[in-house]
Write an enzyme that holds these catalytic residues in place. Structure first.
Site, PDB file in Angstrom:
ATOM      1  CG  ASN A 115       0.524  65.079   7.692  1.00 34.95           C
ATOM      2  OD1 ASN A 115       0.815  64.478   6.654  1.00 34.95           O
ATOM      3  ND2 ASN A 115      -0.520  64.721   8.448  1.00 34.95           N
ATOM      4  NE  ARG A 173       5.728  57.726   5.289  1.00 42.02           N
ATOM      5  CZ  ARG A 173       6.678  56.954   4.757  1.00 42.02           C
ATOM      6  NH1 ARG A 173       6.394  56.100   3.793  1.00 42.02           N
ATOM      7  NH2 ARG A 173       7.927  57.029   5.212  1.00 42.02           N
ATOM      8  NE  ARG A 210       7.381  67.990  17.836  1.00 43.51           N
ATOM      9  CZ  ARG A 210       6.114  67.707  17.500  1.00 43.51           C
ATOM     10  NH1 ARG A 210       5.382  68.560  16.798  1.00 43.51           N
ATOM     11  NH2 ARG A 210       5.579  66.561  17.866  1.00 43.51           N
ATOM     12  CG  ASP A 212       2.860  67.832  14.253  1.00 44.33           C
ATOM     13  OD1 ASP A 212       2.933  67.362  15.394  1.00 44.33           O
ATOM     14  OD2 ASP A 212       1.834  67.722  13.528  1.00 44.33           O
ATOM     15  CD  GLU A 248       5.252  63.828  16.404  1.00 40.25           C
ATOM     16  OE1 GLU A 248       4.689  63.422  17.418  1.00 40.25           O
ATOM     17  OE2 GLU A 248       4.619  64.250  15.422  1.00 40.25           O
ATOM     18  CG  ASN A 313       6.168  64.272  23.238  1.00 45.63           C
ATOM     19  OD1 ASN A 313       5.314  63.671  23.885  1.00 45.63           O
ATOM     20  ND2 ASN A 313       6.183  64.249  21.925  1.00 45.63           N
TER      21      ASN A 313
END
Ligand code: 5J7
Ligand code: CA
Length: 511
Positions: A115, A173, A210, A212, A248, A313
């Site tokens: 990201n 976002r 995964r 992130d 996630e 986690n």
């Protein structure tokens, strides 16, 4: 028609929702901050023999080196390049690990931090794990390469450039998360660059990812780079296998972004699971274990085939982030083992076990001031995971996955895989029990008084070893024995003061 049916069955089996476990295995363990050479050893000496299906590894790509505070765990969530080069090891060690784990049937899942890149609070230079130069101020990451065009500075509409409101999906976002430079995942160049990094890992043999901070990317942008991914390496996986994807998304409700928006791409992390299970097992807000009868979708969690579940986690075990103080961790070992035991016995979701390092936890005003502390290290070099004579780990590695109760419940889940949730019993309070068809049965006593009752187990007659208080060894039990009659009934007695107030039996631990 027949072909279509066959294709759709294969599609379900081989798609991005499937972890591609081998040999009937059913759980992932997160070996947080472990070195690659230690993970390779662990696959061979412990994970494969004890039925673990895969490992989630820490981000393998080059990250910023933070010296103040001294090498926090979260520096690995600030990428500098996609070179395989971190404190866990370099590319050679990573390749070797993937090969050795795959060769014993243990999958590797990579934590993909795509990201953002490192943050605007970091100064230009070569303070990175492979020495690559980068300049956050000018948005220059030549080792990728990314430049100013590849970030969302122009797209973010908040005044500060950071996420100011979680009620605004565009801000979540397109703006900066904690000051980290937000990648323009809407651009084809960025999508292709991310996909090239992931395809490099797929070619080495990893089984999935995964993703992130997925909440901070548009679902369509994630889909765009996932669509560019190759199938898994056929040296270890069936032809046509898609990488396993779990995103996630921290969605506890009440925010603009919802987990369900991401279902098309893969599974999502169901953070309500650990937050709620912690509340129930701690008996907070009048919650009782008897309420767990309809655990899963009945608690408004995401559909079971879209859920990746876990008790804690690497982030929320530190007392902040999603779930807050209700989250159970190794610090509350007795309750934690019950929670992990419940998770592994219950059919809902794909399960992930946490394996932590210890740190000098120190609360001031209800906040752990050492929540940043990184892995055990000598002058920054991550310490090896040493193994003690009693099979526990040294050097401050907690190794929850090696605790007998947790390891044996991972095996329990493999044994009962595919069996229905059956024979639920509760006392209206915190004593509950349930079975998994005719393969396994588990009983909990989280009340402040003794449990003593006959229960229908659904199991064939015989003597079973409780795999919580001990093991089956040769042809005897090292812990409690449970006798199931020809009618499937068995008598259980569990003191509320027992070291572990629960009992689990399954057909592979029958005398
Ligand atoms: C994102 C969420 O959507 C969310 O709901 C949440 O609880 C946390 C985050 C979050 O994700 C990150 C992902 C990364 O790859 C890198 C990151 O640095 C973060 C991150 O910082 C982050 O949020 C932190 O924790 C939240 C509870 C706070 O509200 C945020 O402000 C942020 O806190 C910041 O953490 C502190 O403000 C700052 O002082 C500190 O230096 C910084 C340290 O970094 C982290 O704590 C990293 C957390 C992290 C969380 C993850 O879920 C994850 O997968 C990886 C890292
Ligand atoms: Ca973003």
């Amino acid at each position: 028609m027949k072909l279509l049916l066959l294709l759709s069955v294969l599609g379900v089996c081989w798609a991005q929702y499937d972890p591609h476990y081998r040999n009937g295995r059913t759980s992932i363990v997160h070996l947080f901050e472990w070195r690659w050479d230690d993970i390779a050893l662990e696959c061979e000496r412990y994970l494969a023999p004890n039925g673990y299906g895969g490992v989630q590894v820490s981000p393998p790509n080059e990250n910023v080196v933070i010296n103040s505070p001294s090498r926090p765990w979260w520096e690995r969530y600030q990428p500098v390049s996609y070179k395989i080069c971190t404190r866990s090891g370099g590319e050679d060690e990573f390749r070797e690990m993937v090969k050795r784990c795959n060769d014993v049937g243990v999958n590797i899942y990579v934590d993909a931090v795509v990201n953002h890149m490192s943050g605007s609070g970091v100064s230009a230079g070569t303070s990175s794990t492979c020495g690559s130069y980068f300049n956050p101020g000018s948005r220059d990451f030549p080792a990728v390469p990314y430049s100013a065009w590849d970030f969302n500075d122009g797209k973010c509409t908040s005044g500060s450039g950071g996420i100011e409101s979680y009620n605004d999906a565009s801000q979540v976002r397109d703006c900066q998360l904690s000051g980290l430079l937000d990648l323009a995942t809407g651009k084809d160049y960025v999508r292709s660059t991310i996909a090239a990094y992931m395809n490099n890992l797929i070619s080495m043999g990893v089984a999935g990812f995964r993703i992130d901070a997925s909440k901070h990317m548009w679902p369509g942008d994630i889909k765009a780079f996932l669509d560019k991914l190759n199938n898994l390496n056929t040296q270890w996986f069936p032809e046509g296998s898609r990488p396993f994807i779990y995103q996630e998304v921290i969605d506890l409700g009440g925010e603009a972004v919802q987990g369900s928006e991401y279902f098309g791409n893969g599974r999502i992390t169901e953070f309500k699971y650990g937050a709620k299970l912690g509340t129930v097992i701690r008996k907070w807000n009048g919650e009782k274990m008897s309420y767990l009868k309809n655990w899963g979708e009945g608690w408004s969690f995401v559909p079971t085939d879209r859920a990746l579940v876990f008790v804690d986690n690497h982030d929320n075990q530190r007392g902040h982030g999603a779930g807050g103080a209700s989250i159970l961790t190794f610090w509350d070992a007795r309750l934690y083992k019950m929670a992990v035991g419940f998770m592994l016995a219950h059919p809902y979701g794909a399960t992930r076990v946490m394996s932590s390092f210890s740190w000098p936890r120190y609360f001031q005003n209800g906040q752990d001031v050492n929540d940043w502390v990184g892995p055990p290290n000598d002058n920054g070099v991550i310490k090896r995971v040493t193994i003690n004579a009693d099979t526990t780990c040294g050097n401050d590695w907690v190794c929850e996955h090696r605790w007998r109760q947790i390891r044996n419940m991972v095996i329990f889940r493999n044994v009962v895989n595919g069996q229905d949730f059956t024979n639920w019993w509760d006392n209206g309070s915190n004593q509950v029990a349930f079975g998994r068809g005719n393969k396994g049965f588990i009983v909990f006593n989280n009340d402040d008084w003794e449990l003593s009752t006959n229960l229908q187990t659904g199991l064939p007659a015989g003597t079973y070893c409780d795999v919580i208080s001990g093991d089956k060894s040769d042809n005897h039990c090292t812990g409690i024995e449970v006798h199931v009659g020809s009618d499937g009934l068995a008598y259980f007695s569990i003191s509320n003061n027992a070291e572990d107030p629960f009992i689990a039996i399954h057909v592979d631990a029958k005398l």
